[in-house]
Write an enzyme that holds these catalytic residues in place. Structure first.
Site, PDB file in Angstrom:
ATOM      1  N   LEU A   1       6.681  -6.530  -8.756  1.00 28.60           N
ATOM      2  CA  LEU A   1       6.486  -6.074 -10.140  1.00 28.60           C
ATOM      3  C   LEU A   1       7.529  -5.052 -10.559  1.00 28.60           C
ATOM      4  CD1 LEU A   1       2.600  -5.815  -9.958  1.00 28.60           C
ATOM      5  CD2 LEU A   1       3.968  -7.628 -11.010  1.00 28.60           C
ATOM      6  N   CYS A   2       8.552  -4.905  -9.721  1.00 33.83           N
ATOM      7  CA  CYS A   2       9.633  -3.950 -10.019  1.00 33.83           C
ATOM      8  C   CYS A   2       9.058  -2.561 -10.343  1.00 33.83           C
ATOM      9  CB  CYS A   2      10.541  -4.470 -11.128  1.00 33.83           C
ATOM     10  SG  CYS A   2      12.156  -3.689 -11.091  1.00 33.83           S
TER      11      CYS A   2
ATOM     12  N   ARG B   1      -3.324   0.046  -6.413  1.00 39.88           N
ATOM     13  CA  ARG B   1      -4.195   1.076  -5.830  1.00 39.88           C
ATOM     14  C   ARG B   1      -5.487   1.266  -6.602  1.00 39.88           C
ATOM     15  NH1 ARG B   1      -0.596   6.407  -7.373  1.00 39.88           N
ATOM     16  NH2 ARG B   1       0.677   5.309  -8.879  1.00 39.88           N
TER      17      ARG B   1
ATOM     18  N   THR C   1       0.815  -1.230   0.000  1.00 38.49           N
ATOM     19  CA  THR C   1       0.000   0.000   0.000  1.00 38.49           C
ATOM     20  C   THR C   1       0.847   1.280   0.000  1.00 38.49           C
ATOM     21  OG1 THR C   1      -0.126   0.048   2.412  1.00 38.49           O
ATOM     22  CG2 THR C   1      -1.826  -1.214   1.263  1.00 38.49           C
ATOM     23  N   TRP C   2       2.070   1.152  -0.460  1.00 36.24           N
ATOM     24  CA  TRP C   2       2.947   2.330  -0.498  1.00 36.24           C
ATOM     25  C   TRP C   2       2.293   3.474  -1.292  1.00 36.24           C
ATOM     26  CZ3 TRP C   2       8.639   2.130  -2.794  1.00 36.24           C
ATOM     27  CH2 TRP C   2       9.244   3.378  -2.621  1.00 36.24           C
TER      28      TRP C   2
ATOM     29  N   GLY D   1       2.084  -4.266  -5.165  1.00 40.35           N
ATOM     30  CA  GLY D   1       1.573  -2.918  -4.946  1.00 40.35           C
ATOM     31  C   GLY D   1       0.473  -2.596  -5.940  1.00 40.35           C
TER      32      GLY D   1
ATOM     33  N   TYR E   1       9.499  -7.646  -1.282  1.00 45.18           N
ATOM     34  CA  TYR E   1       8.810  -6.464  -1.826  1.00 45.18           C
ATOM     35  C   TYR E   1       9.197  -6.158  -3.276  1.00 45.18           C
ATOM     36  CZ  TYR E   1      12.808  -3.238  -0.535  1.00 45.18           C
ATOM     37  OH  TYR E   1      14.007  -2.572  -0.405  1.00 45.18           O
TER      38      TYR E   1
ATOM     39  N   ARG F   1       9.638   7.076 -10.017  1.00 45.17           N
ATOM     40  CA  ARG F   1      10.206   6.451 -11.202  1.00 45.17           C
ATOM     41  C   ARG F   1      10.835   7.468 -12.162  1.00 45.17           C
ATOM     42  NH1 ARG F   1       4.976   2.750 -11.696  1.00 45.17           N
ATOM     43  NH2 ARG F   1       4.138   4.769 -11.083  1.00 45.17           N
TER      44      ARG F   1
ATOM     45  N   TYR G   1       4.855   5.761   4.349  1.00 43.89           N
ATOM     46  CA  TYR G   1       4.109   5.871   3.095  1.00 43.89           C
ATOM     47  C   TYR G   1       3.098   7.017   3.221  1.00 43.89           C
ATOM     48  CZ  TYR G   1       6.073   1.183   2.378  1.00 43.89           C
ATOM     49  OH  TYR G   1       6.923   0.105   2.263  1.00 43.89           O
TER      50      TYR G   1
HETATM   51  P1  NAP Z   1       5.444  -3.242  -7.201  1.00 44.55           P
HETATM   52  O1  NAP Z   1       4.483  -4.108  -6.506  1.00 44.55           O
HETATM   53  O2  NAP Z   1       6.656  -3.840  -7.735  1.00 44.55           O
HETATM   54  O3  NAP Z   1       4.734  -2.464  -8.378  1.00 44.55           O
HETATM   55  C1  NAP Z   1       3.703  -1.568  -8.195  1.00 44.55           C
HETATM   56  C2  NAP Z   1       3.377  -0.972  -9.535  1.00 44.55           C
HETATM   57  O4  NAP Z   1       2.738  -1.962 -10.329  1.00 44.55           O
HETATM   58  C3  NAP Z   1       2.477   0.219  -9.493  1.00 44.55           C
HETATM   59  O5  NAP Z   1       3.022   1.181 -10.379  1.00 44.55           O
HETATM   60  C4  NAP Z   1       1.163  -0.274 -10.062  1.00 44.55           C
HETATM   61  O6  NAP Z   1       0.483   0.635 -10.877  1.00 44.55           O
HETATM   62  C5  NAP Z   1       1.617  -1.386 -10.954  1.00 44.55           C
HETATM   63  N1  NAP Z   1       0.561  -2.407 -11.104  1.00 44.55           N
HETATM   64  C6  NAP Z   1       0.086  -3.241 -10.168  1.00 44.55           C
HETATM   65  N2  NAP Z   1      -0.853  -4.038 -10.706  1.00 44.55           N
HETATM   66  C7  NAP Z   1      -0.974  -3.671 -12.004  1.00 44.55           C
HETATM   67  C8  NAP Z   1      -1.775  -4.118 -13.094  1.00 44.55           C
HETATM   68  N3  NAP Z   1      -2.660  -5.110 -12.951  1.00 44.55           N
HETATM   69  N4  NAP Z   1      -1.617  -3.541 -14.294  1.00 44.55           N
HETATM   70  C9  NAP Z   1      -0.721  -2.546 -14.473  1.00 44.55           C
HETATM   71  N5  NAP Z   1       0.065  -2.076 -13.475  1.00 44.55           N
HETATM   72  C10 NAP Z   1      -0.064  -2.632 -12.266  1.00 44.55           C
HETATM   73  O7  NAP Z   1       5.913  -2.013  -6.293  1.00 44.55           O
HETATM   74  P2  NAP Z   1       5.921  -1.558  -4.830  1.00 44.55           P
HETATM   75  O8  NAP Z   1       4.592  -0.977  -4.461  1.00 44.55           O
HETATM   76  O9  NAP Z   1       7.147  -0.760  -4.716  1.00 44.55           O
HETATM   77  O10 NAP Z   1       6.149  -2.826  -3.935  1.00 44.55           O
HETATM   78  C11 NAP Z   1       5.079  -3.531  -3.345  1.00 44.55           C
HETATM   79  C12 NAP Z   1       4.981  -3.236  -1.860  1.00 44.55           C
HETATM   80  O11 NAP Z   1       6.178  -3.646  -1.186  1.00 44.55           O
HETATM   81  C13 NAP Z   1       4.845  -1.757  -1.475  1.00 44.55           C
HETATM   82  O12 NAP Z   1       3.567  -1.250  -1.696  1.00 44.55           O
HETATM   83  C14 NAP Z   1       5.239  -1.835  -0.026  1.00 44.55           C
HETATM   84  O13 NAP Z   1       4.173  -2.350   0.749  1.00 44.55           O
HETATM   85  C15 NAP Z   1       6.398  -2.821  -0.068  1.00 44.55           C
HETATM   86  N6  NAP Z   1       7.713  -2.174  -0.176  1.00 44.55           N
HETATM   87  C16 NAP Z   1       8.535  -2.228   0.902  1.00 44.55           C
HETATM   88  C17 NAP Z   1       9.786  -1.646   0.862  1.00 44.55           C
HETATM   89  C18 NAP Z   1      10.687  -1.732   2.067  1.00 44.55           C
HETATM   90  O14 NAP Z   1      11.701  -1.012   2.143  1.00 44.55           O
HETATM   91  N7  NAP Z   1      10.402  -2.583   3.008  1.00 44.55           N
HETATM   92  C19 NAP Z   1      10.223  -0.981  -0.305  1.00 44.55           C
HETATM   93  C20 NAP Z   1       9.374  -0.963  -1.402  1.00 44.55           C
HETATM   94  C21 NAP Z   1       8.128  -1.569  -1.333  1.00 44.55           C
HETATM   95  P3  NAP Z   1      -0.138   2.014 -10.372  1.00 44.55           P
HETATM   96  O15 NAP Z   1       1.012   2.978 -10.391  1.00 44.55           O
HETATM   97  O16 NAP Z   1      -1.204   2.331 -11.337  1.00 44.55           O
HETATM   98  O17 NAP Z   1      -0.655   1.778  -8.989  1.00 44.55           O
END
Ligand code: NAP
Length: 338
Positions: free
Chosen positions: A206-207, A282, A20-21, A280, A203, A227, A57
């Site tokens: 989906l990069c 939203r 939910t970032w 991630g 985490y 990004r 976040y």
């Molecule tokens: P992610 O899951 O790698 O990617 C999120 C991206 O994917 C967003 O841009 C989202 O689009 C897109 N997306 C998701 N489903 C989609 C779909 N069906 N079609 C097209 N695009 C899609 O990135 P993340 O949010 O960085 O990582 C996931 C979670 O990990 C975070 O939310 C957080 O909870 C955690 N995290 C933790 C750390 C840490 O330091 N511990 C660091 C990073 C992340 P939209 O832009 O349209 O939403």
């Protein structure tokens, strides 16, 4: 949905967790709270039980949205609420601070925002080199014994830090980055966790959207979207990563009749030692491909082919280090005023 258990938490954790970032409203070009709440409800409807958030976040906003969504839906006891601690707000940024004083202050604020009287999984967001790990572990152990948190986790920690930590407090989980392009954690961190019974919530499955298959050469990011400065999304690397995604998408389709996104999530889930992959999202519709993630696995040939595509296409690989928040000055003693 596949489920797993995490030490100290009785509610089964879904192996895909909702990240939910972006719902925090900062660093991702803005967001819409009602849409975020609908996304959390859609995730619960699809069998997701684990929701990952953090005070960092949107400076608490993501936690507030998660709290609102759970309050509106009910069933708190069926949800694994994973939040974090140890990034102190300073001005319009954050700095690492895992001192006892900071932890005791933050937990009350998070409980209030999340509208709950316990946190299932409380994770130290980033290592704070100005606080002894033992102090952080002891403070969390006390919060656990007080019933404010059910289980303790860490994120972005090295093995030596986790070893010191678990001499003081039971360590239930670690949260390293992991996706097809960012796989350093597979070398030592995840095997160590596996060998020591520490669950992993990985985490960035989906990069940051690169592995969804929807990014194009002319994709532009708006406002404060991180990004804009993520080196993977800048020349010359962006074209290399896009080429890898294009080849992998074709392979996923021909070999498994799957889309790129389910293929990328499955790849994470199939790595030995991975407990939960964080995805991630939203917008509610973004979770629709979840149905394509379960009920199959990548075989060894597919895993090898994937490796070869990534190494052939991505000639200048780069990791997620750009996301690391600043450290406190080493002279800043634990808990000392600044
Ligand atoms: P992610 O899951 O790698 O990617 C999120 C991206 O994917 C967003 O841009 C989202 O689009 C897109 N997306 C998701 N489903 C989609 C779909 N069906 N079609 C097209 N695009 C899609 O990135 P993340 O949010 O960085 O990582 C996931 C979670 O990990 C975070 O939310 C957080 O909870 C955690 N995290 C933790 C750390 C840490 O330091 N511990 C660091 C990073 C992340 P939209 O832009 O349209 O939403």
């Amino acid at each position: 949905m596949e489920y797993a258990s995490i030490l100290g938490i009785s509610t089964p954790a879904s192996r895909v967790g909702l990240g939910t970032w972006a719902m925090g409203g900062t660093q991702w070009g803005g967001t819409d709270d009602d849409e975020s709440v609908r996304t959390i409800h859609a995730a619960l409807d699809l069998g997701i039980t684990l929701i990952d958030t953090a005070p960092a976040y949107g400076f608490g906003h993501s936690e507030e949205v998660v709290g609102r969504a759970i309050a509106e839906r009910g069933g708190r006891e069926r949800i694994v609420v994973a939040t974090k601690v140890g990034l102190e707000q300073r001005g319009d940024g954050v700095i690492r601070n895992s001192s006892r004083q900071q932890l005791n202050r933050e937990v009350e604020v998070s409980l209030r925002r999340l509208r709950t009287d316990y946190i299932d999984l409380y994770q130290v967001h980033w290592p704070d080199f100005a606080t002894p790990y033992e102090e952080t572990a002891q403070a969390l152990f006390e919060l656990q014994r007080a019933g404010k948190i059910r289980a303790i986790g860490v994120s972005n920690y090295a093995i030596e830090a986790m070893e010191r930590f678990r001499r003081i407090a039971p360590l239930s989980s670690a949260q390293p980055p992991l996706n097809l392009f960012e796989r350093e954690a597979l070398e030592e961190i995840i095997p160590w966790c596996r060998a020591h019974g520490v669950s992993t919530l990985t985490y960035g499955a989906l990069c940051r959207g690169l592995l969804t298959g929807t990014m194009k050469e002319d994709t532009r990011f708006e406002g404060d979207d991180l990004r804009k400065t993520d080196p993977k999304f800048l020349p010359p690397r962006y074209a290399q990563y896009l080429q890898a995604v294009q080849r992998l998408a074709q392979f996923a389709s021909e070999r498994y009749s799957k889309g790129m996104l389910p293929f990328a999530i499955r790849w994470v889930l199939d790595q030995p030692g991975v407990t939960v992959a964080l995805w991630g999202a939203r917008h509610p519709g973004e979770l629709a491909p979840l149905r394509e993630v379960t009920g199959w696995s990548l075989d060894s040939e597919a895993l090898a082919y994937t490796d070869s595509v990534v190494s052939e296409s991505v000639r200048d690989p780069v990791g997620p280090e750009f996301m690391a928040p600043p450290e406190r000055h080493p002279d800043e003693r634990s808990g000392a005023p600044v």
